[in-house]
Motif scaffolding. Structure first.
Motif, mmCIF file in Angstrom:
data_model
loop_
_atom_site.group_PDB
_atom_site.id
_atom_site.type_symbol
_atom_site.label_atom_id
_atom_site.label_comp_id
_atom_site.label_asym_id
_atom_site.label_seq_id
_atom_site.Cartn_x
_atom_site.Cartn_y
_atom_site.Cartn_z
ATOM 1 N N HIS A 17 0.981 -1.223 0.008
ATOM 2 C CA HIS A 17 -0.100 -0.070 0.076
ATOM 3 C C HIS A 17 0.849 1.490 -0.033
ATOM 4 O O HIS A 17 0.280 2.198 0.693
ATOM 5 C CB HIS A 17 -0.949 -0.079 1.173
ATOM 6 C CG HIS A 17 -0.485 -0.060 2.599
ATOM 7 N ND1 HIS A 17 -0.032 -1.247 2.889
ATOM 8 C CD2 HIS A 17 -0.192 0.619 3.659
ATOM 9 C CE1 HIS A 17 0.530 -1.079 4.157
ATOM 10 N NE2 HIS A 17 0.470 0.111 4.605
ATOM 11 N N LEU A 20 -0.978 4.614 -1.081
ATOM 12 C CA LEU A 20 -2.087 4.508 -0.345
ATOM 13 C C LEU A 20 -2.119 5.882 0.638
ATOM 14 O O LEU A 20 -1.081 6.007 1.467
ATOM 15 C CB LEU A 20 -2.511 3.506 0.582
ATOM 16 C CG LEU A 20 -3.718 3.802 1.792
ATOM 17 C CD1 LEU A 20 -5.101 4.240 1.003
ATOM 18 C CD2 LEU A 20 -3.889 2.367 2.599
ATOM 19 N N SER A 271 -3.427 7.319 -3.990
ATOM 20 C CA SER A 271 -4.834 7.150 -4.085
ATOM 21 C C SER A 271 -5.245 7.472 -2.474
ATOM 22 O O SER A 271 -4.965 6.783 -1.594
ATOM 23 C CB SER A 271 -4.859 5.796 -4.265
ATOM 24 O OG SER A 271 -6.577 5.542 -4.265
ATOM 25 N N HIS A 297 -7.896 -0.843 -0.436
ATOM 26 C CA HIS A 297 -7.010 -0.188 -1.453
ATOM 27 C C HIS A 297 -6.081 -1.295 -2.328
ATOM 28 O O HIS A 297 -6.104 -1.140 -3.637
ATOM 29 C CB HIS A 297 -5.990 0.544 -0.650
ATOM 30 C CG HIS A 297 -4.639 1.048 -1.539
ATOM 31 N ND1 HIS A 297 -4.803 2.193 -2.198
ATOM 32 C CD2 HIS A 297 -3.306 0.586 -1.792
ATOM 33 C CE1 HIS A 297 -3.643 2.284 -2.819
ATOM 34 N NE2 HIS A 297 -2.637 1.502 -2.414
ATOM 35 N N VAL A 301 -9.357 -0.784 -5.301
ATOM 36 C CA VAL A 301 -8.933 0.690 -5.704
ATOM 37 C C VAL A 301 -8.262 0.564 -7.290
ATOM 38 O O VAL A 301 -8.512 1.113 -8.250
ATOM 39 C CB VAL A 301 -8.049 1.476 -4.977
ATOM 40 C CG1 VAL A 301 -7.823 2.865 -5.539
ATOM 41 C CG2 VAL A 301 -9.155 1.788 -3.727
#
Ligand code: ZN
Length: 301
Positions: A17, A20, A271, A297, A301
């Motif tokens: 991530h 993220l 994101s 995520h 996503v």
């Protein structure tokens, strides 16, 4: 189902991530109680979150210097700073006060080393409190135009990009009279025709997912205007238009498709998960919300 060719190649988020970011409104309340930003930052650090987007009131409550220091200590960056804007006012002194406030927001964003200051531009002054000072939406839009033009002068001086966030038209009266990406980009083209990077947009799927021109306008924006990307989901039914945003994957937004459009236009940033959820996620433990953000995520996503 969109074909793979139609969706195009997107970055693979499934393994980690690193892209993220957590908009700290998502964790503002945990189990129904307000949580201070310094604790939210510690929670994000513990989960290996690389970036956040904090709100001015949250920063002010802890202290700007302290927040800057804490972020540095954790090696956490910003994906944006929330927020400037609210330019319209019923009179000259109100307009002036809004400009002063935006100047302060730009300075704070600079101190926190944000990549952009997000602008929720405002609409009919007083409408948010239930008493609109006037009803002329065209006037509000003109005041927004002038406010951004003026703020942009200072933002350029100090090197802080401004990101106009178009809001869903349901909020045209009280929060933002810029309601489509096209409208935001028209302003960008007018005020920054050279595409210097000083002015761009924040694309929030909650506000723009329905727009028949979304794909086209994301392509028009291009890399130098796409300054931020906010994700959540649109629930059906939505029980509260402001604060019943869904967790990614729980609603009807075609997240992968929209991200492919963003990345196809050159966007390669964070994101940012931005979920106002009075009825659901704000009632849960922060740990659960954060863990779910990370999992979705990777998977949605
Ligand atoms: Zn947003």
């Amino acid at each position: 189902m969109a074909s793979k060719a139609e969706v195009g190649a997107v970055r693979d988020f499934s393994a980690d991530h690193r892209w993220l970011s957590i908009n700290t409104a998502t964790l503002r309340k945990q189990q129904g109680a307000e949580v201070p930003l310094d604790r939210i930052i510690d929670q994000c650090a513990a989960h290996g979150i690389g970036a956040i987007s904090p709100w001015r009131d949250q920063v002010a409550a802890v202290g700007l210097g302290r927040v800057a220091k804490q972020l540095k200590a954790h090696g956490i960056g910003l994906s944006g700073y929330c927020r400037g804007g609210f330019f319209p006012a019923p009179d000259l002194s109100g307009l002036r006060a809004a400009l002063d406030d935006n100047r302060r927001a730009i300075d704070e964003a600079k101190t926190l080393d944000a990549p952009c200051l997000v602008l929720v531009v405002g609409a009919l002054p007083g409408a948010l409190e239930g008493k609109a000072a006037y009803k002329n939406l065209a006037r509000a839009r003109a005041e927004v135009h002038d406010g951004i033009a003026e703020s942009l002068r200072y933002a350029r001086e100090v090197g802080m990009p401004l990101a106009i966030e178009p809001l869903h038209p349901m909020q045209a009266a009280d929060r933002a009279c810029i309601n489509t990406l096209e409208q935001a980009l028209d302003l960008c083209d007018e005020l920054d025709p050279q595409r210097t990077g000083a002015l761009g947009v924040a694309v929030d799927v909650y506000h723009v997912w329905w727009d028949p021109k979304l794909k086209q306008q994301i392509a028009r924006a291009g890399r130098d205007r796409l300054l931020a990307y906010h994700v959540c989901d649109w629930l059906t039914p939505t029980r509260d238009l402001l604060s019943d945003r869904g967790m990614m994957g729980d609603g009807i937004v075609e997240l992968r498709k929209i991200r492919a459009w963003m990345e196809g236009a050159g966007f390669d940033g964070f994101s940012e998960v931005e979920i106002f959820s009075q009825l659901d996620w704000w009632q849960r433990p922060g740990e659960e919300t954060l863990a779910t953000c990370i999992e979705r995520h990777r998977s949605c996503v």
